[in-house]
Design an enzyme around this catalytic site. Sequence first.
Site, PDB file in Angstrom:
ATOM      1  N   VAL A 100      37.345  37.268  43.505  1.00  0.00           N
ATOM      2  CA  VAL A 100      37.966  35.980  43.217  1.00  0.00           C
ATOM      3  C   VAL A 100      38.613  36.054  41.844  1.00  0.00           C
ATOM      4  O   VAL A 100      37.968  36.442  40.871  1.00  0.00           O
ATOM      5  CB  VAL A 100      36.934  34.841  43.241  1.00  0.00           C
ATOM      6  CG1 VAL A 100      37.601  33.514  42.901  1.00  0.00           C
ATOM      7  CG2 VAL A 100      36.248  34.759  44.594  1.00  0.00           C
ATOM      8  N   LYS A 102      41.658  34.180  38.965  1.00  0.00           N
ATOM      9  CA  LYS A 102      42.075  32.869  38.489  1.00  0.00           C
ATOM     10  C   LYS A 102      42.992  32.178  39.494  1.00  0.00           C
ATOM     11  O   LYS A 102      42.951  30.962  39.646  1.00  0.00           O
ATOM     12  CB  LYS A 102      42.824  33.005  37.148  1.00  0.00           C
ATOM     13  CG  LYS A 102      41.961  33.401  35.975  1.00  0.00           C
ATOM     14  CD  LYS A 102      42.765  33.382  34.691  1.00  0.00           C
ATOM     15  CE  LYS A 102      43.921  34.372  34.733  1.00  0.00           C
ATOM     16  NZ  LYS A 102      44.685  34.387  33.463  1.00  0.00           N
ATOM     17  N   GLU A 103      43.814  32.966  40.162  1.00  0.00           N
ATOM     18  CA  GLU A 103      44.816  32.388  41.046  1.00  0.00           C
ATOM     19  C   GLU A 103      44.842  33.058  42.411  1.00  0.00           C
ATOM     20  O   GLU A 103      45.854  33.041  43.102  1.00  0.00           O
ATOM     21  CB  GLU A 103      46.199  32.490  40.398  1.00  0.00           C
ATOM     22  CG  GLU A 103      46.315  31.739  39.091  1.00  0.00           C
ATOM     23  CD  GLU A 103      47.695  31.845  38.485  1.00  0.00           C
ATOM     24  OE1 GLU A 103      48.509  32.641  38.996  1.00  0.00           O
ATOM     25  OE2 GLU A 103      47.965  31.132  37.510  1.00  0.00           O
ATOM     26  N   LYS A 120      45.316  39.580  49.919  1.00  0.00           N
ATOM     27  CA  LYS A 120      45.252  38.688  48.761  1.00  0.00           C
ATOM     28  C   LYS A 120      45.879  37.336  49.076  1.00  0.00           C
ATOM     29  O   LYS A 120      47.052  37.243  49.422  1.00  0.00           O
ATOM     30  CB  LYS A 120      45.983  39.340  47.579  1.00  0.00           C
ATOM     31  CG  LYS A 120      46.002  38.479  46.314  1.00  0.00           C
ATOM     32  CD  LYS A 120      46.706  39.211  45.181  1.00  0.00           C
ATOM     33  CE  LYS A 120      46.766  38.389  43.912  1.00  0.00           C
ATOM     34  NZ  LYS A 120      47.440  39.111  42.820  1.00  0.00           N
ATOM     35  N   GLY A 187      36.913  52.660  45.865  1.00  0.00           N
ATOM     36  CA  GLY A 187      36.196  53.202  44.722  1.00  0.00           C
ATOM     37  C   GLY A 187      36.645  52.635  43.396  1.00  0.00           C
ATOM     38  O   GLY A 187      36.073  52.962  42.350  1.00  0.00           O
ATOM     39  N   ASP A 224      51.217  39.361  31.712  1.00  0.00           N
ATOM     40  CA  ASP A 224      49.856  38.818  31.615  1.00  0.00           C
ATOM     41  C   ASP A 224      48.843  39.953  31.731  1.00  0.00           C
ATOM     42  O   ASP A 224      47.806  39.814  32.364  1.00  0.00           O
ATOM     43  CB  ASP A 224      49.632  37.785  32.722  1.00  0.00           C
ATOM     44  CG  ASP A 224      48.327  37.007  32.545  1.00  0.00           C
ATOM     45  OD1 ASP A 224      47.914  36.805  31.386  1.00  0.00           O
ATOM     46  OD2 ASP A 224      47.726  36.614  33.554  1.00  0.00           O
TER      47      ASP A 224
END
Length: 296
Positions: A100, A102-103, A120, A187, A224
Amino acid sequence: MNIHEALKVLTPDDIRVLQAIEKYLKQYEFVPIEVLERTTRLPPHRLERSLYKLNSLKLIRRQSAATLGYRLTILAYDVLAVLSLMKRGVIEALGDKLGVGKESDVYLGIAPGGKKLAVKFHRVGRTSFRHVVRHRTYKVEDSWLLQSKVSAQREFAALRELYEVGAKVPKPIDRSRHVVVTELIEGAVELSEKPALNDPLKAFGDVIETIAKAYNDVGIVHGDLSEYNIIVIPETSEAYVIDWPQYVEKDHPSAEKLLRRDVEYVVRFFKKVYGVPAETEEVLRAIKGEVSDSGS
């Protein structure tokens, strides 16, 4: 109710209703019942039964105002995306949640033949949505669902270009709505976990090379970058850069500032955690090709 449970209980009528509501995402906050009657062409009793079921399962929300209407929830959007990927033969099953962010939420996907994939789901929340409004140049949608779709479109497009020029990113496989499917780097762990690396310098080099290829060959800046969106395979020290939807173009007014910030974060982390001898200014010059090969 989760994605797996919803996939098991939906009927063809239910899917037709969800697709009809989705069709009008840009036009209505809540799609009027008359529009759904016209679009689905279902007999009134079947449409009513499906709407009641979908509302009780929290796949749609109902508005009882002057005009009765319905809108999708994020769970319904998830289901439509997964069904689309299944229909196209990209995945045949959705596995457990892998992580999980942030977005986003990332699930295991199983392709025909058993190959494992990363699935995703982009989830643009209110905080990041406001950030997008302030700092991004691309079109901002009014709907959270549509904005998540834009986020996925951008990431998938960036991954395709990056992968083609040899950057260390997961191989993009397909996209549907707000969902991006890539190869699963088995992995690999998040760099933020500070795993023991056999060759930290190689991992550092992989990240810097990807920053350079993004900047020079694709013309974008991640924008980011930190230890939270770099994954590494400890045994081989291979590193991959993930999470690209917020990239900016090289000619964006903020590109140079964001490039410097990305490099500073990477240099600082590898120096502090793994003792990699690197300096931000030198790395920036190397990325921009400003370092001459005096040793040749």
